[in-house]
Design an enzyme around this catalytic site. Sequence first.
Site, PDB file in Angstrom:
ATOM      1  N   ASP A   1       0.847  -1.200   0.000  1.00 42.07           N
ATOM      2  CA  ASP A   1       0.000   0.000   0.000  1.00 42.07           C
ATOM      3  C   ASP A   1       0.880   1.246   0.000  1.00 42.07           C
ATOM      4  O   ASP A   1       1.673   1.474   0.917  1.00 42.07           O
ATOM      5  CB  ASP A   1      -0.906  -0.005   1.227  1.00 42.07           C
ATOM      6  CG  ASP A   1      -2.061   0.972   1.107  1.00 42.07           C
ATOM      7  OD1 ASP A   1      -1.867   2.058   0.536  1.00 42.07           O
ATOM      8  OD2 ASP A   1      -3.161   0.644   1.577  1.00 42.07           O
TER       9      ASP A   1
ATOM     10  N   SER B   1      -6.981   4.082  -1.931  1.00 39.21           N
ATOM     11  CA  SER B   1      -6.856   2.628  -1.911  1.00 39.21           C
ATOM     12  C   SER B   1      -8.157   1.910  -2.234  1.00 39.21           C
ATOM     13  O   SER B   1      -8.125   0.769  -2.715  1.00 39.21           O
ATOM     14  CB  SER B   1      -6.357   2.163  -0.535  1.00 39.21           C
ATOM     15  OG  SER B   1      -5.056   2.642  -0.287  1.00 39.21           O
TER      16      SER B   1
ATOM     17  N   PHE C   1      -5.624  -9.399  15.395  1.00 37.65           N
ATOM     18  CA  PHE C   1      -4.536  -9.361  16.363  1.00 37.65           C
ATOM     19  C   PHE C   1      -4.384  -8.032  17.101  1.00 37.65           C
ATOM     20  O   PHE C   1      -3.643  -7.971  18.084  1.00 37.65           O
ATOM     21  CB  PHE C   1      -3.231  -9.720  15.659  1.00 37.65           C
ATOM     22  CG  PHE C   1      -3.289 -11.046  14.950  1.00 37.65           C
ATOM     23  CD1 PHE C   1      -3.263 -12.240  15.667  1.00 37.65           C
ATOM     24  CD2 PHE C   1      -3.399 -11.107  13.572  1.00 37.65           C
ATOM     25  CE1 PHE C   1      -3.338 -13.461  15.028  1.00 37.65           C
ATOM     26  CE2 PHE C   1      -3.472 -12.328  12.915  1.00 37.65           C
ATOM     27  CZ  PHE C   1      -3.448 -13.509  13.644  1.00 37.65           C
TER      28      PHE C   1
ATOM     29  N   GLU D   1      -1.510  -7.706   1.839  1.00 36.49           N
ATOM     30  CA  GLU D   1      -1.262  -6.263   1.825  1.00 36.49           C
ATOM     31  C   GLU D   1      -0.317  -5.848   2.934  1.00 36.49           C
ATOM     32  O   GLU D   1      -0.510  -6.204   4.103  1.00 36.49           O
ATOM     33  CB  GLU D   1      -2.568  -5.478   1.985  1.00 36.49           C
ATOM     34  CG  GLU D   1      -2.351  -3.976   1.897  1.00 36.49           C
ATOM     35  CD  GLU D   1      -3.393  -3.133   2.617  1.00 36.49           C
ATOM     36  OE1 GLU D   1      -3.513  -1.943   2.274  1.00 36.49           O
ATOM     37  OE2 GLU D   1      -4.069  -3.641   3.530  1.00 36.49           O
TER      38      GLU D   1
ATOM     39  N   HIS E   1       2.088   8.609   5.222  1.00 38.80           N
ATOM     40  CA  HIS E   1       1.120   9.634   5.626  1.00 38.80           C
ATOM     41  C   HIS E   1       1.609  10.406   6.855  1.00 38.80           C
ATOM     42  O   HIS E   1       1.333  11.604   6.998  1.00 38.80           O
ATOM     43  CB  HIS E   1      -0.239   8.998   5.931  1.00 38.80           C
ATOM     44  CG  HIS E   1      -1.058   8.690   4.722  1.00 38.80           C
ATOM     45  ND1 HIS E   1      -1.356   9.635   3.764  1.00 38.80           N
ATOM     46  CD2 HIS E   1      -1.665   7.542   4.312  1.00 38.80           C
ATOM     47  CE1 HIS E   1      -2.110   9.089   2.820  1.00 38.80           C
ATOM     48  NE2 HIS E   1      -2.302   7.817   3.122  1.00 38.80           N
TER      49      HIS E   1
ATOM     50  N   HIS F   1      -1.116   2.628  -5.185  1.00 41.68           N
ATOM     51  CA  HIS F   1      -0.831   4.008  -5.564  1.00 41.68           C
ATOM     52  C   HIS F   1       0.540   4.377  -5.019  1.00 41.68           C
ATOM     53  O   HIS F   1       1.172   3.603  -4.298  1.00 41.68           O
ATOM     54  CB  HIS F   1      -1.887   4.971  -4.991  1.00 41.68           C
ATOM     55  CG  HIS F   1      -2.058   4.826  -3.503  1.00 41.68           C
ATOM     56  ND1 HIS F   1      -1.128   5.286  -2.600  1.00 41.68           N
ATOM     57  CD2 HIS F   1      -3.021   4.231  -2.764  1.00 41.68           C
ATOM     58  CE1 HIS F   1      -1.513   4.992  -1.379  1.00 41.68           C
ATOM     59  NE2 HIS F   1      -2.665   4.339  -1.440  1.00 41.68           N
TER      60      HIS F   1
ATOM     61  N   HIS G   1      -1.275  10.880  -1.165  1.00 39.59           N
ATOM     62  CA  HIS G   1      -0.873   9.977  -2.231  1.00 39.59           C
ATOM     63  C   HIS G   1      -0.331  10.778  -3.409  1.00 39.59           C
ATOM     64  O   HIS G   1      -0.516  11.996  -3.483  1.00 39.59           O
ATOM     65  CB  HIS G   1      -2.061   9.141  -2.700  1.00 39.59           C
ATOM     66  CG  HIS G   1      -2.658   8.283  -1.629  1.00 39.59           C
ATOM     67  ND1 HIS G   1      -3.869   7.644  -1.761  1.00 39.59           N
ATOM     68  CD2 HIS G   1      -2.204   7.956  -0.391  1.00 39.59           C
ATOM     69  CE1 HIS G   1      -4.132   6.954  -0.671  1.00 39.59           C
ATOM     70  NE2 HIS G   1      -3.139   7.145   0.185  1.00 39.59           N
TER      71      HIS G   1
END
Length: 479
Positions: free
Chosen positions: A55, A105, A267, A311, A320, A358, A442
Amino acid sequence: MKLNRTLPLAFACATLPLGACTYVDAGRNLASTPAPAVEEAASAKAKNVILFIGDGMGISTITAARIYAGQKRGQTGEEYVLPFEKFDNVALVKTYNTNAQVADSAGTATAMHSGEKTKIGVLGVSSSVTRGDCASGLANPLPLLGEEVKQRGLALGFVSTARITHATPASVYARSADRNWEADAAIPEEERGKGCEDIATQMVNADWDVALGGGLGAFFGSDAGGRRLQADANLPARWAARTGGTYVTTRDELSVADVDKPVLGLFTPSHMTYTAERTEAHNNEPTLTQMTMSAIERLRENKQGYYLMVEAGRIDHGHHAGKAGLALEDAVEFANAIEAAIISTDPEETLILVTADHSHVFTIAGYPRRGNDILGLVVPPSDGGSEVAEAAKAKDGKPYTTLGYANGPGAIEHNHENGRPVPETGVDARQQAAIPLGSETHAGEDVALYAQGPGADAARGVIEQNVIYNIIRKAFGWE
């Protein structure tokens, strides 16, 4: 080739550092229309397909991760090769959404799992949808690869270091007019009762074999510290009663769960812990590599084959936050997971795809010398010339880091008494950025697709992101 069928050995391999296990070499363009069929593919049919999605893992992230991984091994770094970079088949992928030049996403993952591009922020529904409108979402469903996998008798799994209801994993099994509807409490009151299920509910009602990740908060009510409307809600218990599957919350529980039964692993309350921030207290939280290996061990119990989506969700979150070190540590762990999958599968029957949904506004700059600390300040080569030496300092006379961002929380403040501060360095440092934003954004450039196995030769040239869906279906022999 002889495959390792024992779960304990898979977990042992998964704990080794990158490279410790032997590597097996192995005109009209409307984005809202279904992807065209792939014209050529390998003649061999894939029994299994694994789609790895980093990602936010744009090409600059891959380059930086390559150098970082090499430097962690005592090399200068630039010469290092990540496991998936040895694949012979590579393509560039266009990531835009139907209404957005720079994608998110949800729209990108939907393209890969439905064969059709759609709007930013929606899952499994077409571009005719109005985001946030339940009725509109119900009226515009797209096909889901995960549903077809199960209808054709294959095993299905999805693994993520993000919440398992987050956009990328959710694209395997869910349709939603808004990606944020992860729990029923997240659906606005005015949209409730119109027939739309939240993403967690869709997941426990769907048919799959392995689901591993974070985000247990969307599955429980307040009695168990969750955020569902009903205080005593317990969706995992409901799922286990329906399927006979096993619900686990720790690495140890996962390692001993029956391999011939479905398994749901949640988890952490939200996203899983960054690789860089793991301590002994997190030892019972499985790594991405361990979850990937567990999924493969379980899914291959189905003799007809399987589809697995993996992922690395926290690469994106590190970016970010404007902290490249967090992103790169998770990118290296992503490479570990890919290498473990390569070792544990037969390249003659398993198509492995590695891509990103992306990119990010993440740069590598400044003419640093060969082998310069990728997370450090720019130090020029001693024989690089005066113009290169001069570029190692900004006009304010202060140094800057090789890695940086076009925007984000690390934006340079100009109201300091002494001007721009000297930037931080190291894994937990926040790189400086140009434009102030609470969260870095992004980026819109193409991402890479790497492929190995039956059908891999379809990964070439410059393709639309929704063509990945067709590559997968073609490899399975469904087209």
